[in-house]
Design a protein around this motif. Structure first.
Motif, PDB file in Angstrom:
ATOM      1  N   ILE A  60      25.365  22.300  59.321  1.00  0.00           N
ATOM      2  CA  ILE A  60      24.504  21.190  59.754  1.00  0.00           C
ATOM      3  C   ILE A  60      23.425  21.752  60.678  1.00  0.00           C
ATOM      4  O   ILE A  60      23.725  22.359  61.709  1.00  0.00           O
ATOM      5  N   ILE A  61      22.183  21.578  60.302  1.00  0.00           N
ATOM      6  CA  ILE A  61      21.053  22.172  61.025  1.00  0.00           C
ATOM      7  C   ILE A  61      20.220  21.015  61.581  1.00  0.00           C
ATOM      8  O   ILE A  61      19.707  20.197  60.809  1.00  0.00           O
ATOM      9  N   SER A  62      20.091  20.933  62.919  1.00  0.00           N
ATOM     10  CA  SER A  62      19.490  19.715  63.482  1.00  0.00           C
ATOM     11  C   SER A  62      18.446  19.988  64.560  1.00  0.00           C
ATOM     12  O   SER A  62      18.640  20.835  65.432  1.00  0.00           O
ATOM     13  N   ALA A  63      17.375  19.226  64.488  1.00  0.00           N
ATOM     14  CA  ALA A  63      16.358  19.185  65.540  1.00  0.00           C
ATOM     15  C   ALA A  63      16.689  18.034  66.492  1.00  0.00           C
ATOM     16  O   ALA A  63      17.542  17.201  66.202  1.00  0.00           O
ATOM     17  N   GLY A  64      16.015  17.995  67.630  1.00  0.00           N
ATOM     18  CA  GLY A  64      16.193  16.893  68.568  1.00  0.00           C
ATOM     19  C   GLY A  64      14.863  16.206  68.836  1.00  0.00           C
ATOM     20  O   GLY A  64      13.818  16.652  68.341  1.00  0.00           O
ATOM     21  N   PRO A  65      14.862  15.134  69.644  1.00  0.00           N
ATOM     22  CA  PRO A  65      13.609  14.400  69.872  1.00  0.00           C
ATOM     23  C   PRO A  65      12.524  15.223  70.579  1.00  0.00           C
ATOM     24  O   PRO A  65      11.344  14.918  70.452  1.00  0.00           O
ATOM     25  N   PHE A  66      12.906  16.285  71.316  1.00  0.00           N
ATOM     26  CA  PHE A  66      11.880  17.148  71.928  1.00  0.00           C
ATOM     27  C   PHE A  66      11.372  18.222  70.974  1.00  0.00           C
ATOM     28  O   PHE A  66      10.306  18.802  71.212  1.00  0.00           O
ATOM     29  N   SER A  67      12.134  18.529  69.922  1.00  0.00           N
ATOM     30  CA  SER A  67      11.743  19.633  69.026  1.00  0.00           C
ATOM     31  C   SER A  67      10.338  19.412  68.476  1.00  0.00           C
ATOM     32  O   SER A  67      10.015  18.336  67.970  1.00  0.00           O
ATOM     33  N   GLY A  68       9.527  20.433  68.588  1.00  0.00           N
ATOM     34  CA  GLY A  68       8.183  20.381  68.036  1.00  0.00           C
ATOM     35  C   GLY A  68       7.200  19.556  68.840  1.00  0.00           C
ATOM     36  O   GLY A  68       6.068  19.328  68.402  1.00  0.00           O
ATOM     37  N   MET A  69       7.625  19.093  70.021  1.00  0.00           N
ATOM     38  CA  MET A  69       6.747  18.259  70.837  1.00  0.00           C
ATOM     39  C   MET A  69       6.110  19.100  71.957  1.00  0.00           C
ATOM     40  O   MET A  69       6.461  20.254  72.173  1.00  0.00           O
ATOM     41  N   MET A  70       5.200  18.480  72.696  1.00  0.00           N
ATOM     42  CA  MET A  70       4.511  19.184  73.783  1.00  0.00           C
ATOM     43  C   MET A  70       5.390  19.167  75.045  1.00  0.00           C
ATOM     44  O   MET A  70       5.092  18.529  76.054  1.00  0.00           O
ATOM     45  N   ILE A  71       6.506  19.862  74.931  1.00  0.00           N
ATOM     46  CA  ILE A  71       7.504  19.967  76.001  1.00  0.00           C
ATOM     47  C   ILE A  71       7.817  21.458  76.137  1.00  0.00           C
ATOM     48  O   ILE A  71       7.941  22.140  75.107  1.00  0.00           O
ATOM     49  N   PRO A  72       7.975  22.015  77.325  1.00  0.00           N
ATOM     50  CA  PRO A  72       8.244  23.450  77.437  1.00  0.00           C
ATOM     51  C   PRO A  72       9.468  23.891  76.628  1.00  0.00           C
ATOM     52  O   PRO A  72      10.544  23.312  76.741  1.00  0.00           O
ATOM     53  N   GLY A  73       9.257  24.903  75.800  1.00  0.00           N
ATOM     54  CA  GLY A  73      10.367  25.479  75.030  1.00  0.00           C
ATOM     55  C   GLY A  73      10.957  24.538  74.003  1.00  0.00           C
ATOM     56  O   GLY A  73      12.167  24.595  73.726  1.00  0.00           O
ATOM     57  N   ALA A  74      10.111  23.725  73.377  1.00  0.00           N
ATOM     58  CA  ALA A  74      10.622  22.704  72.451  1.00  0.00           C
ATOM     59  C   ALA A  74      10.833  23.266  71.046  1.00  0.00           C
ATOM     60  O   ALA A  74      10.480  22.627  70.058  1.00  0.00           O
ATOM     61  N   GLY A  75      11.408  24.463  70.993  1.00  0.00           N
ATOM     62  CA  GLY A  75      11.634  25.097  69.690  1.00  0.00           C
ATOM     63  C   GLY A  75      13.097  25.332  69.401  1.00  0.00           C
ATOM     64  O   GLY A  75      13.453  26.228  68.648  1.00  0.00           O
ATOM     65  N   LYS A  76      13.967  24.532  69.978  1.00  0.00           N
ATOM     66  CA  LYS A  76      15.397  24.780  69.816  1.00  0.00           C
ATOM     67  C   LYS A  76      15.978  23.986  68.645  1.00  0.00           C
ATOM     68  O   LYS A  76      15.685  22.800  68.468  1.00  0.00           O
ATOM     69  N   CYS A  77      16.814  24.668  67.890  1.00  0.00           N
ATOM     70  CA  CYS A  77      17.431  24.100  66.701  1.00  0.00           C
ATOM     71  C   CYS A  77      18.930  24.362  66.781  1.00  0.00           C
ATOM     72  O   CYS A  77      19.345  25.444  67.187  1.00  0.00           O
ATOM     73  N   ASP A  78      19.740  23.386  66.403  1.00  0.00           N
ATOM     74  CA  ASP A  78      21.200  23.550  66.492  1.00  0.00           C
ATOM     75  C   ASP A  78      21.808  23.782  65.111  1.00  0.00           C
ATOM     76  O   ASP A  78      21.413  23.149  64.133  1.00  0.00           O
ATOM     77  N   PHE A  79      22.786  24.687  65.064  1.00  0.00           N
ATOM     78  CA  PHE A  79      23.555  24.960  63.838  1.00  0.00           C
ATOM     79  C   PHE A  79      25.019  24.661  64.146  1.00  0.00           C
ATOM     80  O   PHE A  79      25.589  25.288  65.047  1.00  0.00           O
ATOM     81  N   THR A  80      25.599  23.722  63.425  1.00  0.00           N
ATOM     82  CA  THR A  80      26.999  23.332  63.659  1.00  0.00           C
ATOM     83  C   THR A  80      27.809  23.466  62.373  1.00  0.00           C
ATOM     84  O   THR A  80      27.291  23.204  61.281  1.00  0.00           O
ATOM     85  N   CYS A  81      29.070  23.847  62.508  1.00  0.00           N
ATOM     86  CA  CYS A  81      29.996  23.870  61.364  1.00  0.00           C
ATOM     87  C   CYS A  81      31.416  24.039  61.891  1.00  0.00           C
ATOM     88  O   CYS A  81      31.621  24.222  63.092  1.00  0.00           O
ATOM     89  N   LYS A  82      32.374  23.999  60.999  1.00  0.00           N
ATOM     90  CA  LYS A  82      33.705  24.471  61.349  1.00  0.00           C
ATOM     91  C   LYS A  82      33.626  25.998  61.331  1.00  0.00           C
ATOM     92  O   LYS A  82      33.183  26.590  60.334  1.00  0.00           O
TER      93      LYS A  82
END
Ligand code: SF4
Length: 608
Positions: A60-82
Motif C-alpha cells: 500500500i503506497i500512500s500520500a498525505g494531505p501535505f504531499s506535493g503542497m507548498m509545505i517544507p519537505g512535503a515529499g514523503k510517501c508511505d509504504f505499508t504491508c505485512k
C-alpha cells in the motif's frame, strides 16, 4: 476533497488489470492519509494470517494531505504491508519527489494486489495507466533502471524501483527512488519483488483543490520563513544527519562491533566534517525542502558516486563493522542502494556474522572461505553482493538476523540485535532507557524514527527509569509519526526546532478542517493501537516477551568506550514495560484494553 488527489488506484496483478475508486471521506476523516491509510487498508483488507510472501499480502503506497503542497519537505510517501521480515506490521517512509507526482496524477493511494506471473513495471500519466513488460529491466540495479526509465519515458516521470535483492526475496529489501532515496525498512521492497513489480513511474499534471488559497499561501510562507531563519539551518544543511556521528561517539551511542560498545576508536575519520571535506560534492533534497540533508558524494578510491552515506549507514557499515574509512562506507552504501537492500539491516546481519566468526561460532568452512573479522572491507563488499543474490554465505543471512541466529544457535541469539525481528537502527542503548523503550515498543520493530529520545535520555539522566520518560516516549510515538500521515518531513521540527503549531493553519487552509495537534495526536494514538492489534492478530501467543530488547542490552555491559560497565538491568526493562502498558491503557501483556479501544473507535477491530 480538499487536500487530496481524490482516488485510490488498485492493481490486480494476477489478472493484469487496474481500477480506481474515489478516496472515501470517512477514511480521510479518521486516518487522514499516508501511514494512516496504510494501517487501515492493511488491517481491513489483508486477511488474517496471510502469508507475508503470498499473493494475499498487499503493498500500500500512500500520500498525505501535505504531499506535493507548498509545505517544507512535503515529499514523503508511505509504504505499508505485512512485513516479509518480521511477519508483523511494516511501514517505511520515502522522501524525494514520487509522492508529489502521485498527488498531481489524482491518486492518494496505490494498492498492489495479487502477484504478477511475470516481471512488469507500471506507468501512470494522469489518467493513462499501463502495465508493461519489465523483462529487459529484471536483474538490473536500481540506478541503471531508474536512468533507463527516465531516458525512455521522460525526465518528468518520478520512479520507484527495486533491485536484485527484492527480486531474489531478500527479507530486508528496499524500494529506491531518485538514485539514492529509500523506503528501506521491513522488507517493503521484498514484497514488491514477490509481486514481480520492478518499478512504478508516475507523472501528474493536475492540481490539488485547496480550501482557502490565500490562507494556504500565508501558512506555507510562514513555515518556509521559519525554516530559513532557524539557527540550526546552516549546520544541518552542511552535515545533514551526519551531524550526530561525533555526538553519538562521544556519548556512547555509536554502534560499535555489533553493538558490543557505543564508542569506536576509529570513529573520528567517520565524523561529519571529515566526510564533508573528503567526499561530499553537493547537497540534495526532497520535494519542497528548505533544509536539504541529502549529501551527494564521490568516493575517489572507488570512483563511486552515491547519495550519502547518512548517519544510520555510517553507524551500521562503519563503526558497527569496525570500519573507519568513510570511502569504504560510501562504497558499501552504493552497493546496497544499487542492489536494493536496506543498509541498516544489512549492516546488522553482517555485524552479527562477524561477531560469530570472531567468537569461533562460524568458521571459514561456514562462510565459504570469507575471513569475517571486523574491519575486513573486502569481505563486507562480497557479503553485500552475496546477500542480494542469495548466494554463498549471503543466503544464510538473507532472511535477517533473527532467523540467521535461530538457524545457527550456539547462543548467538543473545547478540542478534533486533526487536520483533527487525534489526535495530544505529543507536547503542546499553544505558539510555528512554531510547531502549522506544526500540522495544516501536510499531515496526527496532526502528528509531517513531520516537527518537537519546538526547532526552542524556538531558534527564540516561539510567533513570521514570514515568515521565515513559510518558515522553508515548507522546513521541503518537505525535512524530503524524508527519508520515500528513506526508511531510519531520526533520524541520526535529532539527530546526520549527514550532509545530505553524503546521495547524496550513492543514486547515488545505483541507478546510481545523485540527489541533491534540486532535492529530489522537489520530496517532488510534493508528498506534490499530498496529498493535495487527501484531496481536497475526502472531498467536503475542505477549510482553515480544517487546523485550536484544539480550545484549541487559546482560553485557560494554567493555570499552564511554559506556563501559553500564547496562540496563532486566528488572528495569520490565519496569519500563509495566509503566508503558499502564499509560497506554494496555494489560500486563501489552494487549489494548476494551476501554482504550472504545475510546479510539477501534472496538470492532479487536474482534476481527
Ligand atoms: Fe528530505 Fe532531508 Fe529535507 Fe527531510 S530534511 S525533506 S529528509 S532532504
Amino acid at each position: 476533497m480538499n487536500g487530496y488527489g481524490g482516488s485510490i488506484l488498485r492493481f490486480d496483478l494476477n489478472k493484469g488489470t487496474f481500477s480506481k475508486q474515489p478516496t472515501p471521506p470517512e477514511l480521510a476523516r479518521d486516518y487522514i492519509g499516508g501511514r494512516g491509510f496504510g494501517a487501515y487498508f492493511l488491517f481491513t483488507e489483508v486477511p488474517a494470517n496471510a502469508d507475508p510472501c503470498g499473493p494475499e499480502n498487499k503493498l500500500i503506497i500512500s500520500a498525505g494531505p501535505f504531499s506535493g503542497m507548498m509545505i517544507p519537505g512535503a515529499g514523503k510517501c508511505d509504504f505499508t504491508c505485512k512485513s516479509p521480515l518480521t511477519g508483523g506490521y511494516a511501514s517505511s517512509s520515502l522522501g524525494g519527489h514520487f509522492t508529489a507526482e502521485l498527488k498531481y496524477a489524482g491518486i492518494d493511494s496505490i494498492l498492489l494486489e495479487g502477484n504478477s506471473p511475470k516481471p512488469v513495471y507500471l506507468v501512470i500519466s494522469d489518467n493513462k495507466i499501463e502495465i508493461r513488460d519489465a523483462a529487459i529491466y529484471w536483474g538490473k540495479g536500481t540506478i541503471e533502471v531508474e536512468k533507463q526509465l527516465k531516458e525512455s519515458l521522460g525526465e518528468e516521470y518520478q520512479i520507484i524501483v527495486i533491485g536484485p535483492g527484492g527480486e531474489n526475496g531478500v527479507a530486508f529489501s528496499s524500494i529506491n527512488h531518485d538514485y539514492g532515496r529509500q523506503a528501506g525498512r521491513g522488507g517493503v521492497g521484498t514484497l514488491m519483488g514477490i509481486k514481480k513489480v520492478k518499478a512504478i513511474a508516475v507523472r501528474g499534471t493536475g492540481s490539488i483543490p485547496v480550501a482557502d488559497t490565500s490562507a494556504y499561501r500565508k501558512a506555507g510562507m510562514d513555515l518556509f520563513t521559519a525554516c530559513k531563519q532557524a539557527e540550526g539551518l546552516k549546520p544541518w544543511q552542511t552535515y545533514g544527519t551526519t551531524i550526530v556521528t561525533s555526538w553519538c561517539d562521544e556519548v556512547g551511542a555509536l554502534p560499535t562491533r555489533n553493538f558490543s560498545a557505543g564508542s569506536f576508536e576509529g570513529a573520528k575519520t567517520l565524523y561529519g566534517p571529515v566526510m564533508r571535506e573528503e567526499i561530499v560534492i553537493t547537497d540534495k533534497g526532497c520535494f519542497g525542502c528548505p533544509s536539504p540533508c541529502g549529501k551527494y558524494s564521490r568516493s575517489k578510491r572507488y570512483n563511486a558516486y552515491v547519495e550519502g552515506p547518512e548517519y544510520e549507514t555510517i553507524g551500521m557499515f562503519g563503526s558497527n563493522l569496525g570500519i573507519s574509512d568513510i570511502q569504504d562506507v560510501a562504497m558499501a552504501n552504493l552497493l546496497s542502494d544499487d542492489l536494493g537492500i536496506d543498509t541498516i539491516s544489512t549492516g546488522s546481519v553482517i555485524g552479527w556474522a562477524m561477531e560469530c566468526y570472531e567468537k569461533g561460532l562460524l568458521t571459514q568452512e561456514d562462510t565459504g572461505g570469507l575471513d569475517l573479522r571486523f574491519g575486513n572491507v573486502e569481505a563486507v563488499f562480497t557479503l553485500i553482493k552475496q546477500i542480494a543474490a542469495r548466494e554463498g554465505f549471503g543466503a544464510f543471512l538473507a532472511d535477517g538476523v533473527k532467523k540467521a541466529a535461530q538457524k545457527l544457535g550456539k547462543g548467538s541469539e543473545r547478540f542478534a540485535i533486533h526487536v520483533k525481528g527487525m534489526e535495530q537502527s544505529a543507536y547503542a542503548t546499553h544505558n539510555a532507557t528512554a531510547m531502549l523503550l522506544a526500540y522495544m515498543t516501536c510499531d515496526v520493530g527496532a526502528h528509531h524514527n517513531r520516537s527518537w529520545a537519546i538526547t532526552y535520555d542524556l538531558q534527564v539522566g540516561r539510567e533513570l527509569v521514570t514515568a515521565e520518560k515513559v510518558a515522553r516516549i508515548i507522546w513521541l510515538q503518537n505525535f512524530r509519526p503524524m508527519f508520515d500521515v500528513l506526508g511531510a518531513c519531520r526533520l524541520q521540527w526535529v532539527e530546526l526546532a520549527i514550532d509545530r503549531d505553524l503546521y495547524v493553519p496550513a492543514l486547515e487552509a488545505i483541507t478546510g478542517i481545523r485540527r489541533t495537534w491534540e486532535d492529530l495526536e489522537k489520530v496517532g494514538e488510534r493508528i498506534w493501537n490499530l498496529n498493535r492489534l495487527y501484531w496481536i492478530r497475526e502472531n498467536e501467543g503475542f505477549n510482553r516477551s515480544w517487546d523485550l530488547p536484544a539480550p545484549r542490552f541487559y546482560t553485557e555491559p560494554p567493555t570499552s568506550g564511554v559506556t563501559v560497565g553500564q547496562i540496563t538491568r532486566l528488572e528495569d526493562v520490565h519496569k519500563l514495560l509495566d509503566m508503558y502498558y499502564e499509560q497506554r491503557g494496555w494489560d500486563e501483556n501489552g494487549l489494548p484494553l476494551a476501554e482504550k479501544l472504545a475510546e479510539l473507535g477501534l472496538k470492532a477491530h479487536a474482534a476481527t
